[in-house]
Design a protein around this motif. Structure first.
Motif, short mmCIF file in Angstrom:
data_model
loop_
_atom_site.label_atom_id
_atom_site.label_comp_id
_atom_site.label_asym_id
_atom_site.label_seq_id
_atom_site.Cartn_x
_atom_site.Cartn_y
_atom_site.Cartn_z
N LEU A 57 61.86 89.58 24.19
CA LEU A 57 60.60 89.39 24.91
C LEU A 57 60.40 87.93 25.29
O LEU A 57 59.90 87.62 26.39
N LEU A 58 60.78 87.03 24.39
CA LEU A 58 60.61 85.60 24.67
C LEU A 58 61.47 85.17 25.85
O LEU A 58 61.02 84.44 26.74
N VAL A 59 62.73 85.62 25.87
CA VAL A 59 63.64 85.23 26.96
C VAL A 59 63.13 85.79 28.29
O VAL A 59 63.02 85.07 29.29
N VAL A 60 62.82 87.09 28.31
CA VAL A 60 62.37 87.71 29.56
C VAL A 60 61.03 87.13 30.01
O VAL A 60 60.82 86.87 31.20
N LEU A 74 68.72 81.91 15.52
CA LEU A 74 68.06 81.05 16.49
C LEU A 74 69.04 80.08 17.14
O LEU A 74 68.95 79.81 18.35
N LEU A 75 69.99 79.57 16.36
CA LEU A 75 70.97 78.65 16.91
C LEU A 75 71.87 79.33 17.93
O LEU A 75 72.11 78.81 19.03
N VAL A 76 72.36 80.54 17.57
CA VAL A 76 73.22 81.28 18.50
C VAL A 76 72.44 81.67 19.76
O VAL A 76 72.95 81.56 20.88
N ALA A 77 71.20 82.13 19.58
CA ALA A 77 70.39 82.52 20.73
C ALA A 77 70.12 81.34 21.64
O ALA A 77 70.22 81.45 22.87
N ALA A 78 69.77 80.19 21.05
CA ALA A 78 69.49 79.01 21.86
C ALA A 78 70.74 78.53 22.60
O ALA A 78 70.69 78.20 23.78
N VAL A 89 74.09 80.15 29.37
CA VAL A 89 73.87 81.07 30.49
C VAL A 89 73.07 80.40 31.59
O VAL A 89 73.41 80.49 32.78
N TRP A 90 72.00 79.69 31.21
CA TRP A 90 71.17 79.06 32.24
C TRP A 90 71.91 77.92 32.92
O TRP A 90 71.72 77.68 34.13
#
Length: 253
Positions: A168-171, A226-230, A236-237
């Motif tokens: 939800l945070l990413v989207v 959180l590290l992997v997600a960040a 990606v960005w």
């Protein structure tokens, strides 16, 4: 000057050019993004309790190994007899249930199994099983050497909560970023919106949210998630920005 003699064919002297992002689109993207980010914040606020419960469960020891004072927080095993098995549906998902008896003096109770596992496939009325409990919660069922978790096993809720919150945070962030992008295009009255640009952003959003959700399901270590997600989102960005820049150069060439 009357309306019929007005030099403008529309009520406003400067009609919106075709292809210009609408104000409604900007407002819609802002509202959706804000709601998704707020929902993620609520999930993250509730996460410490779920993580604490999961940590307590992982640290729990069998009741036979602990002192009497710790008996309420240890892992118990109870022999039981299968009364019946059944398959139902809950929210369009198949659910597998087992009804067991601990003793003739106590009432039967139902256990919802996780998936179609080895224990569920082998059970039949009259079979002897082992019920594993923690804090009065049945978290696993055993039949001989076979073991299968129930849907009440601690830890799963925190994993799902973290994965959904990150998604939800990413989207939501992408929607807010998109609202700002649409607002700038309205301010500069830019009307060219290449389809490839929209497709690239959508694909990047799916990939980034997928990385975040996968990280939450692979490991229980929050800082590592959180590290992997960040790192995944940043990669990606960055790749998306380079790709969009290349597409922009190709259009202007």
């Amino acid at each position: 000057m009357n309306r019929s003699s007005s030099p403008y064919p529309h009520p406003h002297p400067y009609p919106q050019p075709p292809g210009l992002p609408s104000l409604q689109g900007v407002i819609f993207a802002s509202i959706v993004g804000s709601v998704l980010v707020l929902a993620a914040a609520v999930l993250f606020a509730l996460l410490p309790g779920a993580l604490s419960e999961a940590a307590d469960f992982r640290a729990a020891r069998p009741c036979s190994e602990v002192a009497v004072a710790e008996k309420g927080d240890c892992l118990s095993e109870w022999p039981a007899t299968v009364v019946s098995t059944e398959t139902g549906r809950s929210n369009k998902a198949v659910t597998n249930w087992v009804t067991v008896d601990l003793s003739p003096e106590e009432p039967s109770f139902r256990i919802r199994m996780r998936g179609d596992g080895p224990v569920w496939r082998e059970l039949a009325p009259g079979d002897r099983v082992t019920v594993f409990t923690w804090r009065d919660r049945v978290w696993q069922l055993g039949s001989g050497e076979l073991l299968q978790d129930t849907t009440a096993r601690p830890g799963r809720a925190s994993t799902v909560q973290l994965a959904v919150g990150l998604t939800l945070l990413v989207v939501g962030t992408v929607f807010l970023r998109g609202a700002g992008w649409l607002h700038r295009r309205r301010a500069t009255r830019a009307t060219d919106t290449p389809t490839a640009q929209v497709v690239v952003v959508m694909a990047a959003t799916l990939l980034a949210s997928g990385i975040a959700a996968t990280a939450a399901t692979v490991t229980d270590t929050v800082w590592l998630v959180l590290l992997v997600a960040a790192a995944g989102c940043a990669t990606v960005w960055a790749a998306t920005a380079l790709l969009l820049r290349g597409l922009a150069r190709r259009r202007t060439a």
